[in-house]
Design a protein around this motif. Structure first.
Motif, PDB file in Angstrom:
ATOM      1  N   GLU A  28       0.923  -1.110   0.075  1.00 23.76           N
ATOM      2  CA  GLU A  28       0.005   0.035   0.013  1.00 23.76           C
ATOM      3  C   GLU A  28       0.984   1.275   0.112  1.00 23.76           C
ATOM      4  N   PHE A  29       1.986   1.174   0.670  1.00 24.77           N
ATOM      5  CA  PHE A  29       2.831   2.265   0.395  1.00 24.77           C
ATOM      6  C   PHE A  29       3.498   2.456  -0.854  1.00 24.77           C
ATOM      7  N   LEU A  30       4.085   1.556  -1.311  1.00 24.50           N
ATOM      8  CA  LEU A  30       4.792   1.430  -2.595  1.00 24.50           C
ATOM      9  C   LEU A  30       4.071   1.791  -3.797  1.00 24.50           C
ATOM     10  N   ALA A  31       2.574   1.466  -3.688  1.00 26.00           N
ATOM     11  CA  ALA A  31       1.671   1.672  -4.561  1.00 26.00           C
ATOM     12  C   ALA A  31       0.839   2.915  -4.551  1.00 26.00           C
ATOM     13  N   SER A  32       1.201   3.713  -3.598  1.00 29.98           N
ATOM     14  CA  SER A  32       0.219   5.005  -3.055  1.00 29.98           C
ATOM     15  C   SER A  32       0.695   5.965  -4.265  1.00 29.98           C
ATOM     16  N   ASP A  33      -0.260   6.974  -4.479  1.00 31.92           N
ATOM     17  CA  ASP A  33      -0.280   8.044  -5.706  1.00 31.92           C
ATOM     18  C   ASP A  33       0.803   8.872  -5.138  1.00 31.92           C
ATOM     19  N   LEU A  35       3.729   8.034  -4.563  1.00 36.32           N
ATOM     20  CA  LEU A  35       5.170   7.958  -5.152  1.00 36.32           C
ATOM     21  C   LEU A  35       5.018   8.033  -6.571  1.00 36.32           C
ATOM     22  N   GLN A  36       3.906   8.547  -7.268  1.00 39.25           N
ATOM     23  CA  GLN A  36       3.810   8.776  -8.697  1.00 39.25           C
ATOM     24  C   GLN A  36       4.549   7.892  -9.575  1.00 39.25           C
ATOM     25  N   GLY A  37       3.886   6.351  -9.251  1.00 41.30           N
ATOM     26  CA  GLY A  37       4.321   5.406 -10.274  1.00 41.30           C
ATOM     27  C   GLY A  37       5.783   4.904 -10.405  1.00 41.30           C
ATOM     28  N   ARG A  38       6.723   5.449  -9.109  1.00 42.20           N
ATOM     29  CA  ARG A  38       7.931   4.600  -9.068  1.00 42.20           C
ATOM     30  C   ARG A  38       8.775   4.922 -10.234  1.00 42.20           C
ATOM     31  N   GLY A 132       5.592   5.247 -13.682  1.00 46.60           N
ATOM     32  CA  GLY A 132       5.404   6.260 -13.556  1.00 46.60           C
ATOM     33  C   GLY A 132       3.911   7.091 -13.745  1.00 46.60           C
ATOM     34  N   ILE A 133       4.035   8.342 -14.171  1.00 40.49           N
ATOM     35  CA  ILE A 133       2.877   9.069 -14.704  1.00 40.49           C
ATOM     36  C   ILE A 133       2.727   9.331 -16.098  1.00 40.49           C
ATOM     37  N   ASP A 134       1.496   9.623 -16.550  1.00 42.46           N
ATOM     38  CA  ASP A 134       1.302   9.970 -17.947  1.00 42.46           C
ATOM     39  C   ASP A 134       0.361  11.346 -17.757  1.00 42.46           C
ATOM     40  N   PRO A 135       1.094  12.427 -17.981  1.00 41.55           N
ATOM     41  CA  PRO A 135       0.097  13.626 -17.636  1.00 41.55           C
ATOM     42  C   PRO A 135      -0.979  13.649 -18.845  1.00 41.55           C
ATOM     43  N   MET A 136      -0.903  13.376 -19.998  1.00 44.04           N
ATOM     44  CA  MET A 136      -1.784  13.344 -20.977  1.00 44.04           C
ATOM     45  C   MET A 136      -2.800  12.246 -20.807  1.00 44.04           C
ATOM     46  N   LEU A 137      -2.939  11.440 -19.977  1.00 47.31           N
ATOM     47  CA  LEU A 137      -3.957  10.419 -19.631  1.00 47.31           C
ATOM     48  C   LEU A 137      -5.253  11.129 -19.329  1.00 47.31           C
ATOM     49  N   ASP A 138      -6.285  10.871 -19.614  1.00 50.12           N
ATOM     50  CA  ASP A 138      -7.474  11.306 -19.438  1.00 50.12           C
ATOM     51  C   ASP A 138      -8.216  10.471 -18.165  1.00 50.12           C
ATOM     52  N   GLY A 139      -8.208  11.113 -17.079  1.00 48.04           N
ATOM     53  CA  GLY A 139      -8.456  10.524 -15.874  1.00 48.04           C
ATOM     54  C   GLY A 139      -7.214  10.249 -14.978  1.00 48.04           C
ATOM     55  N   ASP A 140      -7.164   8.947 -14.252  1.00 52.95           N
ATOM     56  CA  ASP A 140      -6.274   8.202 -13.662  1.00 52.95           C
ATOM     57  C   ASP A 140      -5.034   8.499 -14.586  1.00 52.95           C
ATOM     58  N   GLN A 141      -3.781   9.214 -13.967  1.00 51.48           N
ATOM     59  CA  GLN A 141      -2.530   9.336 -14.837  1.00 51.48           C
ATOM     60  C   GLN A 141      -1.488   8.695 -14.040  1.00 51.48           C
ATOM     61  N   ILE A 142      -1.589   7.929 -13.031  1.00 51.97           N
ATOM     62  CA  ILE A 142      -0.572   7.482 -12.118  1.00 51.97           C
ATOM     63  C   ILE A 142      -0.609   5.801 -12.425  1.00 51.97           C
ATOM     64  N   TYR A 143       0.495   5.199 -12.902  1.00 52.82           N
ATOM     65  CA  TYR A 143       0.746   3.879 -12.882  1.00 52.82           C
ATOM     66  C   TYR A 143       1.211   3.382 -11.644  1.00 52.82           C
ATOM     67  N   ASN A 144       0.331   3.028 -10.577  1.00 49.29           N
ATOM     68  CA  ASN A 144       0.686   2.490  -9.256  1.00 49.29           C
ATOM     69  C   ASN A 144       1.549   1.370  -9.040  1.00 49.29           C
ATOM     70  N   GLY A 145       1.492   0.364  -9.969  1.00 48.12           N
ATOM     71  CA  GLY A 145       2.260  -0.893  -9.873  1.00 48.12           C
ATOM     72  C   GLY A 145       2.199  -1.698  -8.700  1.00 48.12           C
ATOM     73  N   ALA A 146       0.925  -1.788  -8.092  1.00 51.77           N
ATOM     74  CA  ALA A 146       0.822  -2.549  -7.045  1.00 51.77           C
ATOM     75  C   ALA A 146       1.195  -4.055  -6.970  1.00 51.77           C
ATOM     76  N   ASP A 147       0.817  -4.818  -8.135  1.00 44.08           N
ATOM     77  CA  ASP A 147       1.079  -6.109  -8.335  1.00 44.08           C
ATOM     78  C   ASP A 147       2.614  -6.012  -9.196  1.00 44.08           C
ATOM     79  N   ASP A 148       2.885  -5.111  -9.987  1.00 44.25           N
ATOM     80  CA  ASP A 148       4.056  -4.885 -10.634  1.00 44.25           C
ATOM     81  C   ASP A 148       4.761  -3.531 -10.360  1.00 44.25           C
ATOM     82  N   ASN A 149       5.829  -4.010  -9.367  1.00 45.07           N
ATOM     83  CA  ASN A 149       6.005  -5.122  -8.601  1.00 45.07           C
ATOM     84  C   ASN A 149       6.289  -4.757  -7.354  1.00 45.07           C
TER      85      ASN A 149
END
Length: 321
Positions: A28-33, A35-38, A132-149
């Motif tokens: 939950e810490f590592l995949a939190s918003d 951390l901006q997708g690490r 990381g993040i994609d500021p051009m995505l519409d909606g959620d822009q953060i790739y949190n990567g909870a499963d990966d990795n």
């Protein structure tokens, strides 16, 4: 190692130290918003690295060498050049430095429990970077990567604690590795195998990459278990431990003569180092902003972590495998 009372008690203590609450805390810490997708080389990934080091310090796990951080630089051709990849090998870097290029400064994190036999190593590892993040995505822009990795990182951290919980010193040195730059081309593990001075003393490597989800919701206990075919003991260990500890896992056993491709196990398999690789296959949230911690199958993650601790306990203590 046999079935002595010492072995049974030590092993059992390690298994019992692994639990869901600790898995949740790490993921939950590592995949939190925050951390901006690490993404490797960016602030979120550096925060993740500081977190991992703080956990290793709190456990009393010593660094490999003078520091937990093992920095390395990677280079890439100017972004308009197509078909290029990030380079970590010295010869490729020399060429790139002669033209317009990109550069990232990355850091692997390495901790160790010294073994009675200081001339042999086993390694358990997982990459801690993501997309990381994609500021051009519409909606959620953060790739949190909870499963990966984040899931894999949580397993390595719990295994480190489990080794300490046994109360016994392993026969071989055990390195706990957290790779940077995997998503950009296995960069951290590639840098490690070309710079670690004792690579010829590494007897085995266990890899995690995505171990907290179900690719098939009708078969939530499924896990893919790749291992080096010339070491059938790896398959026998898992079968025995699932039965012994009542682990709710149904492995897809995939012995492979040289398990390359897919993740950081490749860097070791190319050197013919025996490997084990846990993976739970792709799912609809793979490499998507929806890879969130609330979608993790926590019981599965915990049982895979227990099984892999037992793998590593054997790898660290068995005279031959």
């Amino acid at each position: 190692m046999g079935t002595s009372l010492w072995a049974e008690n030590a092993e059992k203590k390690g298994v019992e130290s692994i639990n869901r609450l600790t898995a949740e805390a790490h993921v939950e810490f590592l995949a939190s918003d925050e951390l901006q997708g690490r993404e490797a080389g960016f602030p979120g990934s550096r925060i993740a690295g500081h977190y991992i080091v703080s956990v290793l310090k709190s456990l009393g796990i010593q660094p490999v060498g003078d520091s937990y951080y093992h920095p390395f630089d990677v280079y890439h051709a100017e972004r308009q050049k197509k078909g290029q990849r990030w380079q970590v090998e010295p010869d490729s870097i020399v060429k790139l430095k002669n033209e317009v290029h990109q550069k990232l400064s990355l850091k692997n994190i390495l901790g160790m429990i010294p073994g009675k036999n200081s001339d042999e190593y086993v390694i358990v590892g997982a990459h801690y970077d993501h997309l990381g993040i994609d500021p051009m995505l519409d909606g959620d822009q953060i790739y949190n990567g909870a499963d990966d990795n984040a899931s894999g990182v949580s397993a390595v951290l719990q295994i480190a604690r489990a080794f300490l919980a046994t109360g016994e010193q392993p026969e071989r040195n055990v390195i706990f590795a957290f790779w940077d730059g995997e998503e950009k081309g296995l960069l951290g593990s590639r840098a490690f195998v070309q710079s670690f001075p004792d690579m010829k003393k590494v007897k085995g490597y266990l890899n995690f990459d995505m171990i907290g989800r179900n690719s098939d919701e009708s078969n939530p206990e499924n896990v893919v278990y790749f291992y080096t075919e010339s070491h059938p003991a790896f398959g026998e260990w898992l079968k025995e431990d699932i039965q012994k500890y009542g682990l709710k896992l149904k492995p897809d056993y995939r012995p492979w003569d040289r398990p390359v491709g897919g993740s950081d196990n490749t860097s070791f398999a190319k050197l013919d180092i025996p490997i084990i690789w846990y993976h739970t296959n792709g799912h609809p949230d793979y490499h998507m902003p929806t890879d969130h911690s609330e979608r993790i199958n926590w019981n599965k993650l915990v049982d895979i972590t227990k099984a892999s601790f037992l793998n590593m306990w054997n790898m660290a203590n068995e005279k031959t495998f």
